[in-house]
Design an enzyme around this catalytic site. Structure first.
Site, PDB file in Angstrom:
ATOM      1  CD  GLN A  77      -1.204   2.050   2.196  1.00 16.68           C
ATOM      2  OE1 GLN A  77      -0.425   2.223   3.007  1.00 16.68           O
ATOM      3  NE2 GLN A  77      -2.067   3.450   2.174  1.00 16.68           N
TER       4      GLN A  77
ATOM      5  CB  SER B 291       1.816   4.474   4.180  1.00 19.65           C
ATOM      6  OG  SER B 291       1.354   3.267   4.336  1.00 19.65           O
ATOM      7  CE  LYS B 292       1.363  -1.422   5.313  1.00 19.74           C
ATOM      8  NZ  LYS B 292       0.178  -0.589   4.997  1.00 19.74           N
ATOM      9  CD  GLN B 293       8.162  -0.794   5.470  1.00 19.88           C
ATOM     10  OE1 GLN B 293       7.265  -1.318   5.050  1.00 19.88           O
ATOM     11  NE2 GLN B 293       8.382  -1.492   6.732  1.00 19.88           N
TER      12      GLN B 293
END
Length: 458
Positions: free
Chosen positions: A237, A239-241
């Site tokens: 998603q 916002s993930k790394q």
């Protein structure tokens, strides 16, 4: 560290002279401790913010990602090859093969989201209507919704207040004949204490589905999260790394589970196109994979940088009274740090409420969130599920009554009242960025008497 930092003993001595008191614990010495003028006023009250420039932007936009997207667009192959997990051509299959290799798993299946991956994984390990799944209350709602959509009860295991993770010592007391699986959540990208969790699972013949949505390349005893249990699930998603808007994946070493997951995510159709089971349509599209593929090249270095910066930041913040960074288990050898967690203890700040402190922190230029600190086990959607016709048909009224009575997680309640997260992109900078964050905390602590004015401000 910069040359304006004061030696700890000198700083504490100066602070004691200035205030007429000597504290039992010092905090990180910074330029704001001795500055004058607007630096002596909280930014929320008109002073100069500690941090006046943006942190590393996220998600990444690079020429490599643009080129990968263009290649996929021109290929006219916009949907996944349907020949089985990690078989066929196209960006999705490339992603599956490369991600499996990266984390050390035999099989990978890409999905439209981590929620879809969790639903698929729980179905594949045999979680059905009437079962129970052990899960942490400190997580995203998807971890629990994936259990509910399988017709199972999410049984909440209270957290370790220091690590924010599912407390292994509290698991066995919650196991019943209906318990089918444990779903450890590596919250914030720090690993759960997997060794005792796996031991309990083996003793009770329970499946383990790891929610590694936030734990890309996090390591426990030098093994990557997501590869300890029967299946591990990841999120891509925004916002993930590693990000593509939405998107997820699951990994496993079990060929039968890999096939079961493939069938379920492909409308019940097997690799040969035959209808062999029930399922839904959870396939990742080629454009999502095209965005992700170039990021796999930079992910290992970026995770290592987050880990280094998080450890340095923790060493600074833990010197400030009432600021307690999230602890790691001794077996953790690398944190992925999707979030940097800490607890704010108001008693050390003259009783100033957390929300007032957070207003001051944001004004000093430090972003934060309190997401996942929402007492998930007490949210309205749980009661809505229990009151639904489906669950009242599956579970007896007596079972639902006992479930409600036992649904208490006091450590998580405390954590929910004290917890703060800093987002992962602030950890992608350098030591100066970490010092800026610590300075903001230190400045607010020194000027905490001004927070009463902030609490009255409209």
């Amino acid at each position: 560290m910069r040359n304006y930092l004061f030696p700890r003993r000198r700083f504490l001595a100066q602070a004691a002279v200035a205030t007429g008191t000597v504290g039992t614990s010092g905090f990180w010495p910074c330029r704001w401790s001795q500055a004058e003028g607007k630096a002596d006023v909280l930014a929320a009250l008109g002073g100069t913010p500690v941090r006046q420039k943006a942190f590393t932007p996220w998600p990444p936009v690079t020429p490599q990602i643009e080129a990968s997207l263009l290649t996929t667009l021109r290929s006219r192959q916009w949907g996944r090859s349907l020949q089985g997990p990690m078989k066929g051509t196209g960006a999705v299959v490339q992603l599956e093969n490369r991600f499996a290799q990266l984390v050390g798993a035999k099989y990978c299946l890409a999905t439209g989201s981590c929620t879809q991956a969790l639903h698929t994984a729980l179905h594949a390990v045999g979680v059905e209507a009437g079962d129970e799944v052990l899960v942490s209350p400190c997580t995203f709602i998807a971890s629990v919704q994936a259990i509910l959509v399988n017709g199972a009860l999410p049984v909440f295991v209270d957290v370790d207040i220091n690590t924010f993770q599912m407390d292994p010592s509290k698991i066995e007391a919650l196991i019943t004949p209906e318990t089918r699986a444990i779903e450890p959540v590596h919250i914030a990208g720090l690993p759960c204490d997997m060794e005792p969790i796996l031991k309990i699972a083996r003793q009770h013949k329970l499946a383990v589905v790891e929610d590694a949505a936030q734990a890309h390349l996090a390591r426990y005893k030098d093994r990557y999260c997501g590869t300890f249990g029967h299946i591990g699930c990841f999120s891509f998603q925004t916002s993930k790394q590693i990000a593509c808007g939405e998107g997820g994946a699951l990994v496993t070493d079990d060929p039968s589970l890999a096939e079961a997951c493939y069938v379920f995510h492909n409308m019940g159709l097997g690799p040969n196109g035959n209808s062999v089971g029930i399922g839904t349509k959870y396939r990742m599209n080629e454009f999502e994979a095209a965005v992700l593929l170039p990021q796999l090249e930079t992910l290992p270095e970026e995770i290592a940088r987050r880990d280094r910066n998080a450890l340095y930041l923790a060493s600074l913040l833990e010197q400030i009274p009432g600021i307690i960074p999230q602890k790691r288990y001794p077996a953790v050898t690398q944190g992925a740090y999707y979030l940097f967690g800490l607890r704010y203890v108001p008693e050390a700040w003259d009783g100033v409420p957390r929300d007032v402190f957070l207003r001051a922190l944001r004004a000093e230029g430090v972003p934060y969130t309190t997401m996942y600190f929402d007492r998930l086990n007490r949210q309205p959607f749980i009661e809505a599920a229990l009151e639904s016709r489906t669950f009242r048909r599956i579970f007896s009224l007596e079972r639902l009554r006992r479930y409600r009575e036992a649904n208490h997680c006091p450590n998580n309640d405390l954590l929910a009242s004290q917890g703060i997260w800093l987002p992962q992109n602030v950890l992608l900078g350098d030591k100066q960025d970490m010092e800026d964050i610590a300075e903001a905390f230190g400045k607010i602590y020194r000027l905490r008497s001004q927070l009463s004015k902030l609490s009255k401000a409209t």
